[in-house]
Design a protein around this motif. Structure first.
Motif, short mmCIF file in Angstrom:
data_model
loop_
_atom_site.label_atom_id
_atom_site.label_comp_id
_atom_site.label_asym_id
_atom_site.label_seq_id
_atom_site.Cartn_x
_atom_site.Cartn_y
_atom_site.Cartn_z
N VAL A 1 0.83 -1.17 0.08
CA VAL A 1 -0.28 -0.13 0.00
C VAL A 1 0.82 1.14 0.13
O VAL A 1 2.26 1.09 0.29
N ALA A 2 0.43 2.48 -0.31
CA ALA A 2 1.04 3.60 -0.40
C ALA A 2 0.78 4.47 0.76
O ALA A 2 1.69 5.30 1.17
N THR A 3 -0.25 4.23 1.68
CA THR A 3 -0.22 5.34 2.82
C THR A 3 -0.86 4.52 3.87
O THR A 3 -1.11 3.45 3.72
N PRO A 4 -0.47 5.18 4.94
CA PRO A 4 -1.06 4.67 6.31
C PRO A 4 -2.31 4.22 6.68
O PRO A 4 -2.92 3.07 7.06
N ALA A 5 -3.24 5.07 5.77
CA ALA A 5 -4.59 5.01 5.75
C ALA A 5 -5.22 3.48 5.06
O ALA A 5 -5.83 2.72 5.53
N GLU A 6 -4.32 3.51 3.92
CA GLU A 6 -4.59 2.10 2.86
C GLU A 6 -4.04 0.91 3.92
O GLU A 6 -4.63 0.01 3.82
N ALA A 7 -3.19 1.08 4.51
CA ALA A 7 -2.48 0.01 5.43
C ALA A 7 -3.45 -0.43 6.42
O ALA A 7 -3.94 -1.57 6.69
N ALA A 8 -4.17 0.51 7.02
CA ALA A 8 -5.22 0.23 8.09
C ALA A 8 -6.32 -0.59 7.46
O ALA A 8 -7.14 -1.42 7.83
#
Length: 755
Positions: free
Chosen positions: A548-555
């Motif tokens: 994933v590219a961002t922390p939000a996508e990781a969550a």
């Protein structure tokens, strides 16, 4: 001392081997490899047929004489040779008591072989004379060729072209020649000295001086030789050719090789596999190990599989026993010449309790089995030995053997019948005591007669290495004493090596290579989207994961499973991610977004120069033993699998085993069992053992994947590989779009990590 190729010039050997493959330089027909593509045949044309091999004492036409070229009148010495030598001298006169001919054209017959011992500058004119006379075999002792630098290499290439054009096989240049002991023929430039004992050990060495030293050692310790060959610069005939020749020689049972470099690895391995199939042992002392080669590597696997480790793995795969000293080279060879293959445990007979203790400790260190004696064996020994003797293995026959010269032999007869015993070692100086004592002579005679009649091989060794007097050597030959070179401290490792070789005799592994469907170009970087389907096609089990590219996508990705989450930065510029804060383990789902943000900040602060592609998000797996599984492709040898402790321990502990590919699950399991970490995998201290069969099968799939990717592959690395269940966190698949040197150093290679 004759100059020989230095380690700094070893790349020239590899370059010469490459040119052999590409320009069609004649090779032995049995060793010729098929062209890898029709295009190569169209470019280079069909390879020419290799001329006949040098006769090594067996000329194709025995009525023709051995040819000598010797203007200095210091010709090769011959041990009882019956064929005539015809000297050639530009000035005429006599040499070695014979008329010297001014030209080869003056000879009454065409010689079988020319022995060229002239200054380097005179070799080409002499060889032109040899070729014009129709001689088809030559030994060139003269130095001043490839071992001396560019000018010498050019001269050697000119000589090679002459020999190819005339269809001549050449041993050398810079080669001392050879000795055929059984035929009593010695083509070498020094006096024969004390006669060598004829036997079944053949010596092949790239170093002339080492050849001499091995012959001297064999003479001193009464080791029987069949051949001793010095190959020198290997312009034409090389180690592979000589080993291949010796496989078909009935007088040879074991081949001892001293090697500095392998010009044609495929040919050498093919010859060694032929030897193994013929139940002939090849034992090799390979020198020139380099730590620098291991450091110049792509990643963990590259640094753990240096040049020497690659060679070691392939030699083992071809059934070659590798040793680390000239003494061990001859001890292992001499032991095998006496025992042949060994399929059972070792039994020791001696008349010293101290020697029993020494052997028991050494056997345990080596992993040599000292089997308990069968009840029938114990009963038979108790009927022979005094009441105070203990009938077990190792066996001390006690000092009663001094009063009864037949006791050693009688005890041997009983022990040799034991079904669990594959070899009997008698450790005592009986042959030395026979020099002055009638008891010793009677004892060694009876022992030798029993050993000759026994189905189980028996060797007599001295407790320590001892000088052999002429009288002892004469006694050994007269009574056919089964004595081997070396004391117990050297012979026990030799027996162990023969046992391991005997267990490994089987057909080469053949595994189907998976067919991988991909349209990606075989250069540069392969993306995650390309690599994951390939791993799945190869049957490699994968843990779920997404980049994933961002922390939000990781969550959002972590919300898809119940297990704690693993976060790992994705960057080809960062090899050891944990060192820069690029790994987070056991992150709870509510904390994933914040922890991913901190991870990116820490990595950016530690490595502001690194290009960050994203974050790999996956479920946390149960704790277990992490392993490294990797494959490196060597351009000369092929693919080598490395397996060992993974994670941060891969290089710290250096607990790694290597296998030449292809390899099967049994090979992989055997490699796992050789690891120092094996007790952890086996369930040490009450822990749950891993499913070794499943782990070995999964490792084989990674190995098969590397073979399916073809010759362009530089390396595949999976580190760590979990051993609780087959699960993988990273794969490194660099392609050789850059030059080989850049690829090995990693500066020109990109990596794709698959989770």
């Amino acid at each position: 001392m004759l100059p020989r190729l230095s380690r700094g010039q070893l790349p020239h050997r590899r370059e010469r081997a490459r040119r052999r493959r590409h320009d069609g330089l004649a090779r032995h027909p049995r060793l010729r490899l098929p062209a890898p593509s029709r295009l190569r045949k169209e470019i280079h044309g069909p390879p020419p047929q290799r001329p006949a091999r040098p006769p090594l004492g067996r000329p194709r036409r025995r009525e023709r004489p051995v040819r000598l070229v010797d203007p200095d009148r210091r010709g090769p010495h011959r041990h009882g040779v019956r064929r005539r030598g015809l000297p050639r001298e530009p000035q005429g006169g006599t040499a070695h008591g014979r008329e010297a001919h001014r030209s080869l054209h003056d000879l009454p017959v065409v010689p079988d072989l020319a022995y060229v011992m002239v200054p380097g500058s005179a070799v080409l004119p002499a060889m032109r004379d040899v070729a014009a006379a129709g001689v088809r075999n030559a030994v060139v002792l003269s130095s001043g060729f490839a071992e001396t630098g560019e000018e010498g290499r050019a001269a050697q290439e000119e000589l090679a072209a002459l020999c190819r054009a005339s269809g001549m096989s050449v041993l050398g240049p810079n080669a001392l020649g050879y000795v055929n002991v059984g035929a009593r023929t010695a083509l070498k430039p020094f006096p024969p000295g004390e006669e060598l004992r004829a036997g079944s050990v053949a010596i092949v060495s790239q170093s002339g001086n080492v050849t001499i030293q091995l012959m001297n050692m064999a003479r001193s310790f009464d080791v029987g030789l069949s051949f001793a060959v010095s190959t020198g610069n290997e312009m034409d005939v090389d180690l592979a050719d000589v080993v291949d020749f010796l496989v078909d020689e009935a007088a040879t049972s074991v081949i001892a090789v001293f090697a500095e470099a392998f010009g044609d690895p495929a040919a050498f391995l093919a010859a060694c596999r032929r030897a193994r199939a013929a139940d002939k042992l090849v034992v090799c002392l390979k020198v020139g190990r380099s730590e620098a080669a291991a450091r110049a590597a792509l990643a963990h696997t590259g640094s753990l599989v240096g040049d020497d480790a690659v060679i070691d793995a392939f030699l083992r795969s071809a059934g070659v026993v590798r040793v680390s000293s000239l003494e061990d080279l001859l001890v292992v060879a001499d032991t095998f010449a006496r025992t042949g293959p060994i399929t059972g445990g070792l039994a020791l007979l001696t008349m010293s309790g101290g020697t029993c203790d020494i052997v028991a400790d050494r056997a345990e260190d080596l992993g040599v089995a000292l089997p308990d004696l069968a009840p029938a064996t114990v009963q038979g020994l108790e009927a022979l030995l005094p009441a105070f003797a203990a009938a077990h293995n190792p066996l001390d026959v006690t000092g009663a053997a001094v009063a009864d010269a037949a006791l050693f032999g009688d005890a041997l007869e009983v022990v040799a019948r034991d079904p669990g015993v594959g070899v009997v070692v008698v450790a005592q100086e009986i042959d030395h005591q026979a020099e002055n004592l009638a008891w010793g002579r009677d004892a060694v005679r009876h022992l030798s007669e029993v050993a000759a009649a026994a189905a189980t091989p028996t060797v007599l060794v001295n407790t320590t290495v001892r000088h052999l007097s002429p009288a002892v050597r004469a006694l050994r030959r007269e009574l056919a004493v089964p004595a081997v070179f070396g004391g117990v401290d050297r012979v026990l490792p030799a027996v162990h090596a023969v046992q391991e070789w005997s267990r490994g005799r089987r057909a080469p592994v053949s595994r189907p290579v998976p067919v991988l469907a991909t349209g990606a170009p075989r250069t540069g970087t392969w993306s995650e989207a390309t690599c994951r389907p390939l791993l799945e096609q190869a049957g490699v089990p994968l843990v779920p994961g997404v980049v994933v590219a961002t922390p939000a996508e990781a969550a959002r990705a972590a919300a898809g499973w119940d297990d704690p989450t693993v976060l790992k930065v994705v960057s080809d510029d960062i090899l050891h991610k944990s060192d820069v804060g690029g790994v987070a383990l056991g992150v709870a789902a509510p904390d994933v977004e914040g922890r991913a943000a901190r991870l990116l900040e820490e990595v950016a602060a530690a490595r502001p120069d690194a290009s960050i592609e994203g974050i790999l998000v996956g479920p946390m797996r149960p704790e277990g033993i992490d392993l490294l599984v990797g494959v490196v492709r060597d351009p000369s040898w092929g693919n080598v699998l490395a397996v060992g402790l993974g994670g941060i321990w891969a290089e710290v502990m250096d607990d790694v085993q290597r296998l030449a590919l292809p390899a099967g699950p049994d090979d992989v399991e055997a490699a796992l069992r050789r690891l120092r970490a094996w007790p952890l995998l086996a369930g040490a201290r009450g822990t749950t053992p891993v499913d070794v069969a499943a782990l070995a099968a999964a490792i084989c799939r990674i190995a098969d994947l590397s073979l399916a990717l073809g010759d362009d592959l530089a390396a595949v690395e999976v580190n760590p590989c979990g051993s609780v269940a087959p699960w993988w966190r990273r794969s490194t698949l660099p392609w050789s779009g850059a030059t080989p040197d850049r690829r090995l150093r990693g500066s020109g290679a990109q990596r794709v990590r698959v989770n």
